[in-house]
Design a protein around this motif. Structure first.
Motif, PDB file in Angstrom:
ATOM      1  N   THR A  95      55.210-101.105  39.457  1.00 66.12           N
ATOM      2  CA  THR A  95      54.194-102.156  39.566  1.00 66.12           C
ATOM      3  C   THR A  95      54.166-102.723  40.976  1.00 66.12           C
ATOM      4  OG1 THR A  95      54.238-102.817  37.230  1.00 66.12           O
ATOM      5  CG2 THR A  95      53.564-104.488  38.811  1.00 66.12           C
ATOM      6  N   GLY A  96      55.341-102.982  41.541  1.00 65.59           N
ATOM      7  CA  GLY A  96      55.410-103.496  42.904  1.00 65.59           C
ATOM      8  C   GLY A  96      54.769-102.555  43.905  1.00 65.59           C
ATOM      9  N   GLY A  97      54.982-101.249  43.712  1.00 65.78           N
ATOM     10  CA  GLY A  97      54.385-100.266  44.606  1.00 65.78           C
ATOM     11  C   GLY A  97      52.868-100.316  44.584  1.00 65.78           C
ATOM     12  N   HIS A  98      52.292-100.383  43.397  1.00 64.90           N
ATOM     13  CA  HIS A  98      50.830-100.445  43.283  1.00 64.90           C
ATOM     14  C   HIS A  98      50.292-101.753  43.856  1.00 64.90           C
ATOM     15  CE1 HIS A  98      50.456 -96.749  41.012  1.00 64.90           C
ATOM     16  NE2 HIS A  98      51.318 -97.176  40.105  1.00 64.90           N
ATOM     17  N   LEU A  99      50.986-102.853  43.597  1.00 65.66           N
ATOM     18  CA  LEU A  99      50.526-104.153  44.107  1.00 65.66           C
ATOM     19  C   LEU A  99      50.555-104.184  45.629  1.00 65.66           C
ATOM     20  CD1 LEU A  99      52.234-106.645  41.610  1.00 65.66           C
ATOM     21  CD2 LEU A  99      49.796-106.052  41.756  1.00 65.66           C
ATOM     22  N   GLY A 100      51.612-103.642  46.221  1.00 65.98           N
ATOM     23  CA  GLY A 100      51.702-103.622  47.678  1.00 65.98           C
ATOM     24  C   GLY A 100      50.596-102.796  48.293  1.00 65.98           C
ATOM     25  N   CYS A 101      50.276-101.688  47.664  1.00 62.40           N
ATOM     26  CA  CYS A 101      49.198-100.836  48.138  1.00 62.40           C
ATOM     27  C   CYS A 101      47.858-101.565  48.079  1.00 62.40           C
ATOM     28  CB  CYS A 101      49.149 -99.559  47.295  1.00 62.40           C
ATOM     29  SG  CYS A 101      47.788 -98.454  47.676  1.00 62.40           S
ATOM     30  N   LEU A 102      47.582-102.188  46.948  1.00 65.48           N
ATOM     31  CA  LEU A 102      46.326-102.911  46.787  1.00 65.48           C
ATOM     32  C   LEU A 102      46.226-104.059  47.770  1.00 65.48           C
ATOM     33  CD1 LEU A 102      46.176-102.976  42.880  1.00 65.48           C
ATOM     34  CD2 LEU A 102      44.684-101.660  44.413  1.00 65.48           C
ATOM     35  N   GLY A 103      47.362-104.723  48.026  1.00 65.71           N
ATOM     36  CA  GLY A 103      47.368-105.839  48.969  1.00 65.71           C
ATOM     37  C   GLY A 103      47.023-105.404  50.380  1.00 65.71           C
ATOM     38  N   ALA A 104      47.319-104.142  50.711  1.00 68.95           N
ATOM     39  CA  ALA A 104      47.017-103.616  52.042  1.00 68.95           C
ATOM     40  C   ALA A 104      45.649-102.952  52.089  1.00 68.95           C
ATOM     41  CB  ALA A 104      48.091-102.607  52.446  1.00 68.95           C
ATOM     42  N   GLY A 105      44.948-102.961  50.963  1.00 70.96           N
ATOM     43  CA  GLY A 105      43.647-102.304  50.910  1.00 70.96           C
ATOM     44  C   GLY A 105      43.760-100.789  50.877  1.00 70.96           C
ATOM     45  N   GLY A 106      44.930-100.292  50.449  1.00 65.76           N
ATOM     46  CA  GLY A 106      45.151 -98.848  50.415  1.00 65.76           C
ATOM     47  C   GLY A 106      44.728 -98.225  49.100  1.00 65.76           C
ATOM     48  N   LYS A 107      44.889 -96.909  49.043  1.00 62.39           N
ATOM     49  CA  LYS A 107      44.505 -96.162  47.844  1.00 62.39           C
ATOM     50  C   LYS A 107      45.754 -95.728  47.082  1.00 62.39           C
ATOM     51  CE  LYS A 107      40.087 -94.513  49.604  1.00 62.39           C
ATOM     52  NZ  LYS A 107      40.073 -95.448  50.737  1.00 62.39           N
ATOM     53  N   SER A 108      45.652 -95.756  45.769  1.00 64.95           N
ATOM     54  CA  SER A 108      46.808 -95.493  44.924  1.00 64.95           C
ATOM     55  C   SER A 108      46.443 -94.519  43.810  1.00 64.95           C
ATOM     56  CB  SER A 108      47.317 -96.810  44.324  1.00 64.95           C
ATOM     57  OG  SER A 108      48.513 -96.625  43.616  1.00 64.95           O
ATOM     58  N   ILE A 109      47.418 -93.672  43.455  1.00 65.52           N
ATOM     59  CA  ILE A 109      47.286 -92.794  42.297  1.00 65.52           C
ATOM     60  C   ILE A 109      48.271 -93.282  41.239  1.00 65.52           C
ATOM     61  CG2 ILE A 109      47.580 -90.470  41.383  1.00 65.52           C
ATOM     62  CD1 ILE A 109      46.947 -89.376  44.148  1.00 65.52           C
ATOM     63  N   ALA A 110      47.757 -93.658  40.076  1.00 61.01           N
ATOM     64  CA  ALA A 110      48.604 -94.076  38.968  1.00 61.01           C
ATOM     65  C   ALA A 110      48.711 -92.924  37.983  1.00 61.01           C
ATOM     66  CB  ALA A 110      48.032 -95.312  38.286  1.00 61.01           C
ATOM     67  N   VAL A 111      49.920 -92.403  37.823  1.00 60.11           N
ATOM     68  CA  VAL A 111      50.179 -91.300  36.892  1.00 60.11           C
ATOM     69  C   VAL A 111      50.675 -91.906  35.587  1.00 60.11           C
ATOM     70  CG1 VAL A 111      51.445 -89.164  36.497  1.00 60.11           C
ATOM     71  CG2 VAL A 111      50.799 -89.820  38.839  1.00 60.11           C
ATOM     72  N   LEU A 112      49.896 -91.793  34.536  1.00 59.84           N
ATOM     73  CA  LEU A 112      50.197 -92.479  33.282  1.00 59.84           C
ATOM     74  C   LEU A 112      50.880 -91.565  32.273  1.00 59.84           C
ATOM     75  CD1 LEU A 112      46.791 -94.364  32.805  1.00 59.84           C
ATOM     76  CD2 LEU A 112      48.796 -95.098  34.097  1.00 59.84           C
ATOM     77  N   SER A 113      51.675 -92.167  31.401  1.00 63.63           N
ATOM     78  CA  SER A 113      52.247 -91.446  30.265  1.00 63.63           C
ATOM     79  C   SER A 113      51.386 -91.648  29.028  1.00 63.63           C
ATOM     80  CB  SER A 113      53.678 -91.925  29.987  1.00 63.63           C
ATOM     81  OG  SER A 113      53.688 -93.306  29.675  1.00 63.63           O
ATOM     82  N   SER A 114      50.328 -92.431  29.179  1.00 64.57           N
ATOM     83  CA  SER A 114      49.366 -92.695  28.113  1.00 64.57           C
ATOM     84  C   SER A 114      48.005 -92.160  28.557  1.00 64.57           C
ATOM     85  CB  SER A 114      49.274 -94.204  27.862  1.00 64.57           C
ATOM     86  OG  SER A 114      48.845 -94.872  29.050  1.00 64.57           O
ATOM     87  N   PRO A 115      47.015 -92.112  27.676  1.00 64.64           N
ATOM     88  CA  PRO A 115      45.676 -91.696  28.110  1.00 64.64           C
ATOM     89  C   PRO A 115      45.119 -92.657  29.166  1.00 64.64           C
ATOM     90  CG  PRO A 115      45.851 -91.623  25.715  1.00 64.64           C
ATOM     91  CD  PRO A 115      47.081 -92.319  26.209  1.00 64.64           C
TER      92      PRO A 115
END
Length: 244
Positions: A95-115
């Protein structure tokens, strides 16, 4: 083969793209896995799958307050360097990784274990929404909660390891088998692996015991400061260019 868009559970899934193993958009690094998934399900920016540098931010869900700050900070720095941040959208370090990315205006790939239509944990749905709003991507090997792979977090970890060029473990315990399995997959695929080390050493928090093991026994690069982060980034980018 082309990207299939006809495998929909209902009208609410009209923006879910099904990527078959032979499709042009299927990530080539996944072909290096022993059992690459036959299908991937995605929402968002498919261009992220086969372009640019990718760094995974991962670690325990039982992250300390310091560890969460580190996850956010490192992700922010890496995003500023143009890296796409890969994570599992799980509680804690991811979660921290995604939040830090979003805070910098960067792009993120979220790999889910759910649909991708059923983000878990539910409290991270708003993060998933922001990832998509920021031209990011949600992806999963699970198309339906009844799929044989549903809930198989080891598959999720393998996808994270395969999609990234480098991985930084923020905090971890030695007995976290799925997490350590993800790191092992990354090492076996010759990905650059780093582990955060608290300035005061591993005695600062018990959530760092796994990182000590990774550094001392597995050759993970210690990441303690900006200088170490820059070194990690340089290694990741050099290896990616050499492997093209």
């Amino acid at each position: 083969m082309t990207i299939s868009t006809d495998m929909k559970l209902n009208s609410a899934d009209s923006d879910v793209i099904v990527i078959n193993i032979g499709d042009k958009s299927y990530p080539q690094d996944l072909m290096k896995l022993k059992l690459p998934p036959e299908k991937l399900y995605a929402k968002g920016n498919l261009e992220l799958l086969n372009g640019g540098f990718h760094t995974a931010i991962t670690g325990t869900e039982k992250v300390s307050m310091k560890g969460m700050d580190v996850a956010i900070g490192l992700s922010n720095i890496l995003s500023g360097r143009g890296h796409t941040i890969v994570g599992g959208l799980e509680r804690g370090c991811s979660t921290g990784g995604h939040l830090g990315c979003l805070g910098a205006g960067g792009k993120s790939i979220a790999v889910l274990s759910s649909p991708v239509t059923d983000v878990m944990p539910e409290e991270n749905q708003h993060i998933a929404d922001k990832i998509l709003q920021n031209s990011g991507l949600l992806i999963s090997a699970v198309g339906d909660s009844k799929d044989e792979w549903a809930g198989e977090s080891n598959v999720q970890g393998e996808l994270i390891a395969a999609l990234c060029d480098g991985m930084i473990v923020i905090e971890s315990f030695c007995d976290e088998q799925l997490l350590m399995g993800t790191v092992k997959t990354a090492v076996n695929m010759n990905k650059t692996v780093g582990a955060y080390r608290h300035p005061g050493g591993f005695d600062m928090t018990d959530t760092s015991e796994g990182n000590e093991y990774l550094i001392k026994e597995c050759g993970a690069i210690p990441v303690r400061n900006i200088k170490d982060t820059d070194k990690f980034v340089d290694i990741v980018e050099k290896m990616r260019r050499n492997n093209k």
